[in-house]
Design an enzyme around this catalytic site. Structure first.
Site, PDB file in Angstrom:
ATOM      1  CG  ASP A 107     -48.734  -5.875 -29.426  1.00  0.00           C
ATOM      2  OD1 ASP A 107     -48.876  -5.499 -30.617  1.00  0.00           O
ATOM      3  OD2 ASP A 107     -47.875  -6.713 -29.089  1.00  0.00           O
ATOM      4  CD  GLU A 172     -44.171  -6.882 -33.507  1.00  0.00           C
ATOM      5  OE1 GLU A 172     -43.175  -7.155 -34.183  1.00  0.00           O
ATOM      6  OE2 GLU A 172     -44.098  -6.253 -32.435  1.00  0.00           O
TER       7      GLU A 172
HETATM    8  N1  LIG Z   1     -37.511  -2.526 -36.253  1.00  0.00           N
HETATM    9  C1  LIG Z   1     -38.502  -3.561 -36.137  1.00  0.00           C
HETATM   10  C2  LIG Z   1     -38.054  -4.573 -35.139  1.00  0.00           C
HETATM   11  C3  LIG Z   1     -39.090  -5.598 -34.848  1.00  0.00           C
HETATM   12  C4  LIG Z   1     -38.521  -6.604 -33.880  1.00  0.00           C
HETATM   13  O1  LIG Z   1     -37.985  -6.223 -32.842  1.00  0.00           O
HETATM   14  N2  LIG Z   1     -38.595  -7.908 -34.220  1.00  0.00           N
HETATM   15  C5  LIG Z   1     -38.048  -8.967 -33.404  1.00  0.00           C
HETATM   16  C6  LIG Z   1     -38.709 -10.237 -33.866  1.00  0.00           C
HETATM   17  C7  LIG Z   1     -38.034 -11.483 -33.417  1.00  0.00           C
HETATM   18  C8  LIG Z   1     -37.053 -12.122 -34.086  1.00  0.00           C
HETATM   19  N3  LIG Z   1     -36.727 -13.194 -33.344  1.00  0.00           N
HETATM   20  C9  LIG Z   1     -37.494 -13.208 -32.284  1.00  0.00           C
HETATM   21  N4  LIG Z   1     -38.285 -12.158 -32.331  1.00  0.00           N
HETATM   22  C10 LIG Z   1     -36.536  -9.044 -33.606  1.00  0.00           C
HETATM   23  O2  LIG Z   1     -35.841  -9.415 -32.639  1.00  0.00           O
HETATM   24  O3  LIG Z   1     -36.032  -8.767 -34.693  1.00  0.00           O
HETATM   25 ZN   LIG Z   2     -43.368  -2.989 -33.827  1.00  0.00          ZN
HETATM   26 ZN   LIG Z   3     -41.643  -3.553 -31.084  1.00  0.00          ZN
END
Ligand SMILES: NCCCC(=O)N[C@@H](Cc1c[nH]cn1)C(=O)O
Ligand SMILES: [Zn+2]
Ligand SMILES: [Zn+2]
Length: 493
Positions: A107, A172
């Site tokens: 996704d 995701e």
């Molecule tokens: N480089 C990979 C980043 C993946 C990402 O953006 N993860 C999110 C997941 C998240 C954490 N809290 C809410 N969502 C992030 O913000 O780190």
């Molecule tokens: Zn990703």
């Molecule tokens: Zn992402």
């Protein structure tokens, strides 16, 4: 790397990958063409279509594919929306081989040409060696790079050096709904014979220097609600004679972090793990351009000026960010209203050895104390809707040595061992469930622009990434026999 340093097998494999570049790019073009945006409910059909494409691709490799249904999600408006299935795939069951489980997602974040893209985000377009398109680096490119590496062994009729498992999801970018539960249910089933877990859903720290990732911060997301009466009020009629919820909330939010970035919540730094000598050594050798990172952010000045301080504050110390206020007037123009109820949103990126329930308690105690001093009759409610723990692996695990060797074989230099200041919550879940080491092998470069306009992966990174994965399979096959005493994850608190 000069071809004389490669084994005959590596030479044959790399030659095949170079010769099939156009096919691999065509595969990515087909995947990017599907607007599999999991964030917008009206695009759910496209996400489900994308899951079918990924399942068909794995089946074509000869894998057994189980598309596990996760039911539906209920939206805030009460509407039920089907969740895309999670793919659990398996290829090879040779008891002599180690089993690597690869996790990825197909996704994407929303993207529209009018957001400022130079090209149509859903038509993969090559400009000056870069492949632009939504999902090119996050995460369709890396997922396909892994599949293409497996495909190369099949096409060349080389015996598979490892057994493969695949976990591919389509939610995701919308919080991986239902995935953790599925992984727990499969602990003694699908995951029972997994030896290692590989994720390739991050970026290098530099544009040119490859990297391996051994840690991510966690994230504790908070909502702080202040409620006054049951309706919004006119500030001419009531301004000056009531305790305003938004004024209370701003005071609460202002109490969280000082202008130097230091979090003001008592006790929050108490459990932060001290930096080890090994980590200090790893930091020293990392290629990181402070000026470039500052320019990428678009701000004039960072809180810190040296590489060492910046890496410490991104990877080893917690940080607190304020994200927004629900219920506050935010449109252009003037509206002389006093909102009745406002909800502040902030999050704390936590690091080892901070305990999530302690963090939650410290936040609640602090906000209640600050609020009590205001003698406000308004109602305060604090909640933590999401709590993801940090993840750290042992860089001395043979898995990391195998990945380092594979990178050296392909790029002719050792990778930097880095952490990621953001969070991949599922990494920690994989580690807990399998009790095996997890590694993140990014193939995208620092300037790939994940989640941003003009997301890309370079042709070089995509193609060399396929080679890294193929070389990694060969390195993993050399670990047979020595694994079972050594594959223990570092204990995460
Ligand atoms: N480089 C990979 C980043 C993946 C990402 O953006 N993860 C999110 C997941 C998240 C954490 N809290 C809410 N969502 C992030 O913000 O780190
Ligand atoms: Zn990703
Ligand atoms: Zn992402």
């Amino acid at each position: 790397m000069s071809s004389s340093c490669l084994s005959a097998l590596e030479t044959e494999i790399f030659h095949y990958i170079d010769a099939h570049q156009s096919d691999f790019i065509e595969n990515l073009k087909e995947w990017v063409a599907v607007e599999s945006d999991s964030v917008q409910p009206d695009l759910r059909k496209e996400v489900i279509q994308m899951m079918s494409l990924a399942a068909a691709r794995l089946a074509a490799l000869g894998a057994t594919v189980n598309s596990v249904s996760l039911g539906s999600q209920q939206l805030l408006n009460g509407q039920h929306l089907p969740l895309p299935p999670v793919i659990l795939g398996e290829l090879g069951k040779d008891p002599q081989n180690l089993t690597i489980c690869f996790y990825g997602h197909v996704d994407v974040q929303p993207a529209k040409k009018e957001d400022g893209w130079k090209t149509d985000p859903y038509i993969l377009t090559e400009i000056n060696g870069n492949l632009y398109g939504r999902g090119a680096t996050d995460n369709k490119g890396p997922v396909l790079a892994w599949i293409n590496a497996v495909e190369t062994f099949r096409a060349l009729k080389i015996a598979m050096p490892v057994n493969f498992k695949f976990v591919i999801e389509g939610m995701e970018e919308a919080g991986s709904l239902g995935l953790e539960k599925l992984l727990e249910e499969e602990k003694h089933g699908f995951f029972s014979d997994v030896d290692y877990v590989v994720i390739s859903d991050n970026l290098w720290l530099s544009k040119k220097k490859p990297a391996l990732i051994y840690g991510t911060r966690g994230n504790a997301c908070f909502s702080v609600e202040v409620e006054g009466g049951d309706k919004d009020l006119h500030s001419g009629t009531f301004g000056g004679i009531i305790h305003e919820p938004l004024t209370d909330l701003i005071a609460l939010l202002d109490s969280l972090v000082d202008p130097t970035g230091h979090i003001q919540i008592p006790g929050i730094y108490d459990a932060v793990a001290a930096l080890t000598d090994e980590e200090k050594k790893l930091h020293g050798s990392i290629e990181y351009d402070v000026e470039e990172h500052k320019n990428n952010s678009g701000v004039k000045k960072l809180l810190y000026s040296t590489k060492e301080e910046i890496l410490l504050h991104l990877w080893h110390y917690p940080s607190l960010s304020i994200h927004g206020i629900e219920g506050a007037f935010h449109e252009p123009g003037i509206k002389t209203v006093i909102p009745a109820k406002v909800i502040g949103k902030f999050s704390i990126r936590q690091v080892p050895n901070m305990d999530l329930s302690d963090v939650k308690q410290q936040v609640v105690d602090h906000l209640e104390n600050v609020f009590a001093k205001r003698n406000s009759p308004n109602k305060l409610k604090v909640s933590m809707p999401l709590g993801a723990k940090p993840w750290v692996a042992d860089v001395n695990d043979p898995l990391y040595k195998a990945a380092k060797k594979a990178i050296r074989t392909v790029f002719g230099e050792d990778p930097d061992f880095i952490r990621d200041g953001s969070t991949i919550p599922i990494a920690r879940t994989f580690q807990t469930i399998t009790q095996k080491t997890v590694i993140m092998i990014p193939i995208g470069a620092a300037d790939d622009g994940e989640h941003s306009q003009n997301e890309k992966i370079s042709r070089r990174n995509y193609i060399e990434g396929i080679k890294v994965f193929a070389a990694f399979f060969l390195e993993i096959s050399k670990l047979r026999g020595q694994l079972h005493e050594t594959s223990k994850p570092r204990t995460n608190k």
